[in-house]
Design a protein around this motif. Structure first.
Motif, PDB file in Angstrom:
ATOM      1  N   THR A  92       0.808  -1.217   0.000  1.00  0.00           N
ATOM      2  CA  THR A  92       0.000   0.000   0.000  1.00  0.00           C
ATOM      3  C   THR A  92       0.844   1.271   0.000  1.00  0.00           C
ATOM      4  OG1 THR A  92      -0.181   0.262   2.423  1.00  0.00           O
ATOM      5  CG2 THR A  92      -1.729  -1.243   1.358  1.00  0.00           C
ATOM      6  N   ASP A  93       0.236   2.308  -0.558  1.00  0.00           N
ATOM      7  CA  ASP A  93       0.773   3.661  -0.485  1.00  0.00           C
ATOM      8  C   ASP A  93      -0.340   4.605  -0.906  1.00  0.00           C
ATOM      9  OD1 ASP A  93       2.552   5.901  -0.301  1.00  0.00           O
ATOM     10  OD2 ASP A  93       4.216   4.577  -0.827  1.00  0.00           O
ATOM     11  N   ARG A  94      -0.044   5.893  -0.913  1.00  0.00           N
ATOM     12  CA  ARG A  94      -1.026   6.878  -1.324  1.00  0.00           C
ATOM     13  C   ARG A  94      -1.245   6.818  -2.828  1.00  0.00           C
ATOM     14  NH1 ARG A  94       1.451  12.192   1.160  1.00  0.00           N
ATOM     15  NH2 ARG A  94       3.287  11.198   0.234  1.00  0.00           N
ATOM     16  N   ALA A  95      -2.334   7.404  -3.282  1.00  0.00           N
ATOM     17  CA  ALA A  95      -2.755   7.292  -4.683  1.00  0.00           C
ATOM     18  C   ALA A  95      -1.675   7.751  -5.657  1.00  0.00           C
ATOM     19  CB  ALA A  95      -4.043   8.086  -4.898  1.00  0.00           C
ATOM     20  N   ALA A  96      -0.966   8.826  -5.329  1.00  0.00           N
ATOM     21  CA  ALA A  96       0.012   9.390  -6.261  1.00  0.00           C
ATOM     22  C   ALA A  96       1.151   8.432  -6.566  1.00  0.00           C
ATOM     23  CB  ALA A  96       0.565  10.698  -5.700  1.00  0.00           C
ATOM     24  N   ALA A  97       1.409   7.486  -5.675  1.00  0.00           N
ATOM     25  CA  ALA A  97       2.547   6.578  -5.843  1.00  0.00           C
ATOM     26  C   ALA A  97       2.163   5.225  -6.425  1.00  0.00           C
ATOM     27  CB  ALA A  97       3.242   6.365  -4.496  1.00  0.00           C
ATOM     28  N   LEU A  98       0.871   4.965  -6.627  1.00  0.00           N
ATOM     29  CA  LEU A  98       0.434   3.605  -6.946  1.00  0.00           C
ATOM     30  C   LEU A  98       0.897   3.111  -8.307  1.00  0.00           C
ATOM     31  CD1 LEU A  98      -3.168   3.252  -5.493  1.00  0.00           C
ATOM     32  CD2 LEU A  98      -0.961   2.695  -4.453  1.00  0.00           C
ATOM     33  N   GLU A  99       0.839   3.950  -9.336  1.00  0.00           N
ATOM     34  CA  GLU A  99       1.247   3.501 -10.668  1.00  0.00           C
ATOM     35  C   GLU A  99       2.725   3.120 -10.683  1.00  0.00           C
ATOM     36  OE1 GLU A  99       1.433   5.139 -15.302  1.00  0.00           O
ATOM     37  OE2 GLU A  99       0.476   6.341 -13.741  1.00  0.00           O
TER      38      GLU A  99
END
Length: 217
Positions: A92-99
């Protein structure tokens, strides 16, 4: 924003700004993309992640077929290694790092292991409804204790994800007084022990579980 002061011309800085970095864990080479310019601290490998992976590889914990979650995964190194060691891992991580995170995970897991790793958004204290309470046997975090304004949300997240049997492993450097503050907050809710210290990298690993509390700081 940098987590630690360092020489702008030093080897550590060059490593952080390198677009790729490689490690050998679980019998495989893990080659990770880094992107300091775009994502900053979330997109480089910190020493705490390397030390935590080495600790997992020592074999003192049996991760095979166990449900595991990594918080603040960044490049995904810890979650990738846990998957290679046999766990079912939610990374998991925040949305900005997911890609970015997803690209590293997919590139470093053989096809037969990819179903064991799921990349999922988790902003501490905000997305907890998307995670079943107490669903994980292990919670892993490397260098996630550094912003004091996130401490309450991180602790809330740990409490939500934990059952009485869950083991939390946090790898970190103790840099500032605020780091001690978080450890005090943690031991107010969990029994906390230091289980490993890597003197060469100045990284501590703390184990936390529900139950009788132990003050050891």
């Amino acid at each position: 924003m940098a987590l630690v002061p360092f020489d702008p011309g030093g080897a550590a800085t060059r490593q952080l700004h390198s677009p790729w970095t490689s490690y050998r864990f679980a019998g495989r080479t893990v080659r990770l993309r880094q992107d300091w310019r775009r994502l900053g601290v979330a997109a480089v490998v910190w020493d705490a992640a390397v030390v935590l992976c080495a600790y997992l590889e020592m074999g003192g914990l049996d991760l095979r077929d166990r449900p595991v979650i990594e918080l603040g995964a960044g490049t995904g190194l810890v979650g990738i290694v846990a998957t290679l060691l046999g766990a079912h891992v939610t990374i998991t991580d925040r949305a900005a790092a997911l890609e970015f995170l997803e690209s590293n995970v997919q590139a470093n897991l053989p096809s037969e292991l990819r179903p064991r790793a799921v990349v999922k958004e988790l902003t501490w204290g905000k997305d907890l409804g998307n995670f079943s309470p107490g669903a994980f046997d292990f919670i892993l975090g490397a260098d996630i204790v550094y912003l004091e304004e996130t401490f309450a949300e991180l602790l809330q997240t740990l409490e939500h994800l934990c059952s009485d049997q869950t083991v939390i492993l946090l790898a970190c450097r103790i840099r500032y007084e605020r780091d001690h503050k978080f450890l005090k907050m943690l031991r107010g809710c969990f029994s906390v022990y230091e289980v490993h210290y890597d003197s060469s990298k100045d990284v501590h690993i703390y184990k936390a579980q529900r139950g009788s509390r132990k003050e050891d700081f």
